[in-house]
Design an enzyme around this catalytic site. Structure first.
Site, PDB file in Angstrom:
ATOM      1  N   ASP A 140      16.675  77.284  42.716  1.00 18.31           N
ATOM      2  CA  ASP A 140      17.783  76.655  43.413  1.00 18.31           C
ATOM      3  C   ASP A 140      18.887  77.695  43.570  1.00 18.31           C
ATOM      4  OD1 ASP A 140      19.647  74.989  44.489  1.00 18.31           O
ATOM      5  OD2 ASP A 140      19.762  73.628  42.781  1.00 18.31           O
ATOM      6  N   SER A 141      19.665  77.584  44.631  1.00 22.57           N
ATOM      7  CA  SER A 141      20.701  78.588  44.911  1.00 22.57           C
ATOM      8  C   SER A 141      21.881  78.511  43.965  1.00 22.57           C
ATOM      9  CB  SER A 141      21.216  78.409  46.329  1.00 22.57           C
ATOM     10  OG  SER A 141      21.935  77.194  46.447  1.00 22.57           O
ATOM     11  N   GLY A 142      21.977  77.431  43.187  1.00 25.98           N
ATOM     12  CA  GLY A 142      23.129  77.242  42.324  1.00 25.98           C
ATOM     13  C   GLY A 142      24.221  76.423  42.972  1.00 25.98           C
ATOM     14  N   GLY A 143      24.046  76.062  44.231  1.00 29.67           N
ATOM     15  CA  GLY A 143      25.070  75.306  44.936  1.00 29.67           C
ATOM     16  C   GLY A 143      25.418  73.998  44.257  1.00 29.67           C
ATOM     17  N   PHE A 144      24.402  73.254  43.837  1.00 29.87           N
ATOM     18  CA  PHE A 144      24.656  71.958  43.203  1.00 29.87           C
ATOM     19  C   PHE A 144      25.455  72.140  41.920  1.00 29.87           C
ATOM     20  CE2 PHE A 144      23.612  68.466  40.338  1.00 29.87           C
ATOM     21  CZ  PHE A 144      23.906  67.369  41.134  1.00 29.87           C
ATOM     22  N   GLY A 192      21.168  66.678  48.872  1.00 25.20           N
ATOM     23  CA  GLY A 192      22.242  65.708  48.966  1.00 25.20           C
ATOM     24  C   GLY A 192      21.810  64.269  48.866  1.00 25.20           C
ATOM     25  N   ASP A 195      11.375  67.764  42.510  1.00 25.32           N
ATOM     26  CA  ASP A 195      11.708  68.190  41.159  1.00 25.32           C
ATOM     27  C   ASP A 195      12.742  67.239  40.600  1.00 25.32           C
ATOM     28  OD1 ASP A 195      14.628  69.766  40.757  1.00 25.32           O
ATOM     29  OD2 ASP A 195      13.988  69.454  42.819  1.00 25.32           O
ATOM     30  N   HIS A 229       4.461  64.810  27.291  1.00 32.81           N
ATOM     31  CA  HIS A 229       3.847  63.588  27.821  1.00 32.81           C
ATOM     32  C   HIS A 229       4.388  63.255  29.209  1.00 32.81           C
ATOM     33  CE1 HIS A 229       2.752  59.377  28.393  1.00 32.81           C
ATOM     34  NE2 HIS A 229       4.023  59.224  28.733  1.00 32.81           N
ATOM     35  N   ASP A 242      24.370  75.916  49.818  1.00 34.94           N
ATOM     36  CA  ASP A 242      24.867  74.787  50.586  1.00 34.94           C
ATOM     37  C   ASP A 242      25.925  74.055  49.785  1.00 34.94           C
ATOM     38  OD1 ASP A 242      23.178  73.774  48.611  1.00 34.94           O
ATOM     39  OD2 ASP A 242      22.596  72.047  49.816  1.00 34.94           O
ATOM     40  N   GLN A 272      21.472  68.692  54.972  1.00 34.93           N
ATOM     41  CA  GLN A 272      22.516  67.868  54.376  1.00 34.93           C
ATOM     42  C   GLN A 272      22.958  66.814  55.392  1.00 34.93           C
ATOM     43  OE1 GLN A 272      23.517  67.588  51.368  1.00 34.93           O
ATOM     44  NE2 GLN A 272      22.869  69.472  50.342  1.00 34.93           N
TER      45      GLN A 272
END
Length: 376
Positions: free
Chosen positions: A92-96, A221, A271, A340, A146, A194
């Site tokens: 992930d780009s780290g945006g979130f 998003g 994910d 599990h 983003d 988005q």
């Protein structure tokens, strides 16, 4: 990276496919365990390979950039060598993560300025910089920078956010195409759709993304505060526009039922931290329903954790023993539950694939959604 559709059904948008990367093939639909800092919490790499049967895992640009830092990862030869995972990795780009730091970040045309949650140091993520960081990490699939607006955003904010994301995307795409991989294997770049819960913004974004011609595309998003039905509606809107010959990645989703519904609507990759996070708190997902392992009802239940389970821990340990470990606050409980749950999620998407190929996915999904949402 290559993608091939191998089966579809007439009464659903679900499809089975194969993604080919330099680190191996990924059979879709697929669930990707989240390894934020280069490790899936409480799970050994050999368990991911042999018990969970993961085909691809995630890393996170924000967290890896801050710790251990790119110097260490580059000297290790990339994340694959650093964490010993020899199969595909998506970052992930780290945006979130940046945008979740609402009190410690500032958005501007140049990029996202933020303070580290570790030591308060100042940093700036630009669309170009996050490409460079992911080049250093060496992931097989990297994501565009983003902005992820809240699911409750009004139209004016959602549109303003989308335009910024689109301008950032163009810069990131241009920089990706002007740079090269560092470790001898190819890397793909996924742009992100988005637009919050507004159909016209989602269509606009999906067309903008599709027109780039990237090797795959992502839907971001969603599952960020909007109603579940709105999430499903937006997936349908977006997948009407995104190309059918490219994999579609729904970011950060979700429950077993969410995953099945997303597959039904044409999603290939998903994910979520839910299987490990909920597992560490005693919630186990099974093909028969959801178990809270802290409940008294399991105290003297000496039957296997799940007799027809997908993981070896299901046969080794009893419900009573796993409950005992949770009540005693034993770390092993978290490990067992994480393995599990991840194995169940991988089993679930594997079964979905089988039924897509067999041609009866729709009826199977309807029955399975009812089963996996039960409380046992």
């Amino acid at each position: 990276m290559k993608y091939k559709v191998v089966a579809t059904n007439q009464d659903t948008k679900a499809r089975a496919g194969v993604i080919t990367t330099d680190h191996g093939e990924i059979e879709t639909p697929i669930f990707m365990p989240v390894g934020t800092v280069g490790a899936v919490k409480a799970v050994h790499m050999h368990e991911l390979r042999d018990d969970v049967k993961a085909q691809i895992i995630l890393g996170n640009t924000y967290h890896l950039y801050l710790r251990p830092g790119m110097d260490i990862i580059e000297r290790a030869g990339g994340l694959h060598k650093f964490n010993t995972w020899d199969k595909p990795i998506l970052t992930d780009s780290g945006g979130f993560q940046v945008f979740s730091l609402s009190s410690n970040r500032k958005l501007k045309e140049e990029g996202a300025a933020f303070r580290s949650h570790i030591d308060g140091s100042k940093h700036l993520f630009t669309p170009e910089k996050v490409v460079d960081i992911q080049r250093s990490i060496g992931s097989d699939i990297m994501m565009a920078l983003d902005e992820c607006p809240p699911g409750t955003s009004d139209y004016q904010y959602a549109e303003k956010s989308l335009r910024l994301t689109q301008r950032w995307l163009k810069r990131g795409w241009d920089h990706f195409n002007a740079t090269s991989p560092r470790y001898g294997h190819s890397q793909a770049f996924f742009p992100i759709v988005q637009g919050c819960v507004y159909p016209d913004l989602r269509r606009d974004s999906a067309k903008f993304v599709a027109d780039l011609g990237a090797e795959g595309n992502a839907i971001g998003g969603l599952a960020v505060g909007e109603p579940t039905e709105a999430m499903y509606d937006m997936i349908e809107v977006v997948n009407e526009v995104l190309p059918e010959d490219k994999p579609r990645y729904l970011m950060g989703v979700g429950t077993p039922a969410n995953i099945l519904e997303a597959i039904d609507r044409g999603v290939d990759m998903m994910d979520c931290v839910m299987p490990t996070r909920n597992g560490r708190n005693g919630m186990l997902f099974t093909q028969h329903g959801i178990m809270n392992m802290r409940n008294k009802k399991w105290a003297d239940d000496f039957s296997p954790l799940q007799e027809d389970g997908a993981s070896i821990v299901d046969q080794i340990y009893s419900k009573a023993y796993v409950r005992h470990l949770f009540i005693a606050q034993e770390i092993l409980a978290m490990q067992i539950a994480s393995v599990h749950n991840l194995a169940f999620y991988l089993w679930l998407v594997g079964e979905a694939r089988k039924h897509i190929i067999a041609g009866d996915f729709k009826s199977w999904k309807t029955e399975m959604v009812e089963r996996v949402t039960r409380r046992l």
